[in-house]
Design a protein around this motif. Structure first.
Motif, PDB file in Angstrom:
ATOM      1  N   ILE A  37       0.815  -1.202   0.000  1.00  0.00           N
ATOM      2  CA  ILE A  37       0.000   0.000   0.000  1.00  0.00           C
ATOM      3  C   ILE A  37       0.854   1.259   0.000  1.00  0.00           C
ATOM      4  O   ILE A  37       0.535   2.242  -0.668  1.00  0.00           O
ATOM      5  N   GLU A  38       1.979   1.230   0.749  1.00  0.00           N
ATOM      6  CA  GLU A  38       2.795   2.444   0.784  1.00  0.00           C
ATOM      7  C   GLU A  38       3.395   2.761  -0.574  1.00  0.00           C
ATOM      8  O   GLU A  38       3.626   3.926  -0.905  1.00  0.00           O
ATOM      9  N   GLU A  39       3.644   1.732  -1.405  1.00  0.00           N
ATOM     10  CA  GLU A  39       4.169   1.969  -2.740  1.00  0.00           C
ATOM     11  C   GLU A  39       3.114   2.647  -3.621  1.00  0.00           C
ATOM     12  O   GLU A  39       3.427   3.539  -4.409  1.00  0.00           O
ATOM     13  N   ILE A  40       1.870   2.216  -3.486  1.00  0.00           N
ATOM     14  CA  ILE A  40       0.790   2.850  -4.249  1.00  0.00           C
ATOM     15  C   ILE A  40       0.589   4.281  -3.771  1.00  0.00           C
ATOM     16  O   ILE A  40       0.474   5.223  -4.574  1.00  0.00           O
ATOM     17  N   ALA A  41       0.551   4.463  -2.435  1.00  0.00           N
ATOM     18  CA  ALA A  41       0.333   5.803  -1.888  1.00  0.00           C
ATOM     19  C   ALA A  41       1.445   6.757  -2.315  1.00  0.00           C
ATOM     20  O   ALA A  41       1.199   7.945  -2.550  1.00  0.00           O
ATOM     21  N   GLY A  42       2.662   6.236  -2.447  1.00  0.00           N
ATOM     22  CA  GLY A  42       3.779   7.087  -2.820  1.00  0.00           C
ATOM     23  C   GLY A  42       3.718   7.584  -4.248  1.00  0.00           C
ATOM     24  O   GLY A  42       4.392   8.564  -4.589  1.00  0.00           O
ATOM     25  N   THR A  43       2.927   6.937  -5.095  1.00  0.00           N
ATOM     26  CA  THR A  43       2.826   7.354  -6.497  1.00  0.00           C
ATOM     27  C   THR A  43       1.689   8.339  -6.740  1.00  0.00           C
ATOM     28  O   THR A  43       1.568   8.871  -7.851  1.00  0.00           O
ATOM     29  N   LEU A  44       0.860   8.591  -5.731  1.00  0.00           N
ATOM     30  CA  LEU A  44      -0.308   9.445  -5.931  1.00  0.00           C
ATOM     31  C   LEU A  44       0.076  10.916  -5.856  1.00  0.00           C
ATOM     32  O   LEU A  44       0.912  11.314  -5.041  1.00  0.00           O
TER      33      LEU A  44
END
Length: 383
Positions: free
Chosen positions: A262-269
């Motif tokens: 999830i942190e990888e997805i959140a980091g791309t937003l």
């Protein structure tokens, strides 16, 4: 100077921003995890579930309300049936467990019923683990029934708290997950689709229970045959069946392991992304569309945002809206426009098997239509 935030606190803060600072997180349940594991490539669902966003409210705010979920009538009926199954200290439930899963054990004349109450999910999870530890250390030969225990399972770097209907500890110390459903078993068999959905849900509980067992020494055996309890025929009397969930457990474990953290997805937003339902529809739509989705028709029975994602998929002409099997056959052709152009010979590599198959299908279709038109003209000429 304040101390630096740990990565966990930083992620938690970021997820709260995505959800909306004043919005309480919606807890993941086994149904959501089973659906999430069935579509691990959908980053949109992963981040929304990880942040605890209420997808039903979000879908309504976007103008695509969902009809997904359990009706109030079914909910009340299910609760009444579960109460009947667990009445008298779970006597009938334990009898069914012994009959379907443990015929060699001593008949359950009674059972330990530990209190699992606590103030919050973390407390209930700890109390459940303590009760299971106590049951594992207890003298062999006794039955233990845990009513609505709380289990935790790490999902894409974030804990999900799960609440099975019950867990039975057998006299030999092994553990069994119990699923209680209100759909009927007619002549000893239930609707295969509903049984399959229950098995996928139970497989999530089995995985979470295995995580608890791994922390004990020696680790108790978690049984891969769960007890499915349903009404018998058209009555309200409970009956049961042992359901082997090894396949569902293996698939769920593999799919959850593949989920993007999830942190990888959140980091791309981009900055400003927020899914709070009270925001203007334009801002919500921008936030939702900033996260890639992987739509498939199966989402309609498992995700509250499915109607919104379907509309966007159709607007973009994505072949995923035609179903996963079709998408798999089309290879590198990702839009309906690409497919039609390849079939007409306007684009695509002729040596590509998908392109060759499409052109062959188009030729056969044209030949069939010409033959049908010729036949129609002949019939018209005979009149």
């Amino acid at each position: 100077m304040p101390p630096p935030r740990t990565p966990e606190k930083g992620l938690r803060h970021r997820l709260a921003e995505l959800r909306g600072p004043e919005v309480k997180p919606r807890a993941l349940d086994a149904r959501a995890l089973a659906a999430l594991a069935a579509n691990p490539g959908c980053r949109r669902r992963a981040i929304l579930d990880g942040a605890g966003v209420d997808k039903a409210k979000l879908a309504s705010s976007l103008g695509s309300p969902s009809v997904f979920g359990q009706s109030q009538f079914a909910f009340v009926r299910g609760n009444a049936f579960e109460a009947k199954v667990k009445a008298d200290g779970g006597t009938e439930l334990l009898r069914l467990a012994a009959e379907k899963l443990d015929r060699t054990a001593e008949p359950p004349m009674g059972a330990r019923l530990p209190d699992l109450g606590a103030q919050d999910s973390e407390g209930r999870t700890r109390r459940t683990e303590e009760a299971l530890r106590e049951a594992a250390a207890a003298e062999r030969g006794a039955w233990t029934l845990l009513d609505h225990p709380m289990l935790a399972l790490d999902v894409a770097g974030s804990p999900a708290f799960l609440e099975p209907d019950a867990v039975v500890v057998h006299p030999d110390g092994s553990w069994t997950v119990v699923e209680i459903k209100s759909f009927p078993m007619l002549d000893g068999a239930a609707d295969p689709a509903k049984v399959g959905a229950a098995a996928r849900q139970a497989a999530v509980y089995v995985l979470a229970l295995e995580r608890v067992a791994e922390r004990l020494d020696p680790p108790p055996r978690v049984r891969h045959r769960v007890l499915l309890v349903c009404p018998k025929d058209f009555s309200n009397l409970p009956t049961a069946s042992a359901v082997d969930v090894r396949k569902q457990r293996a698939v769920t474990s593999r799919q959850l392991a593949r989920l993007t953290r999830i942190e990888e997805i959140a980091g791309t937003l981009p900055e400003g992304v927020c899914f709070a339902p009270e925001l203007p529809p334009e801002q919500l739509e921008w936030s939702v569309e900033s996260v890639p989705a992987t739509y498939a028709p199966e989402c309609l029975s498992a995700c509250e945002l499915a109607f919104h994602c379907r509309d966007r998929s159709r607007t973009a002409g994505a072949v995923t809206s035609l179903g996963r099997p079709v998408r798999a056959e089309l290879g590198g052709l990702t839009t309906v426009g690409d497919v039609l152009a390849a079939a007409r010979g306007e684009a695509g590599d002729p040596d590509d098997p998908a392109v060759a198959a499409l052109r062959r299908a188009a030729a056969l279709r044209a030949e069939a239509l010409a033959s049908a038109a010729e036949g129609a003209r002949e019939v018209a000429g005979c009149r």
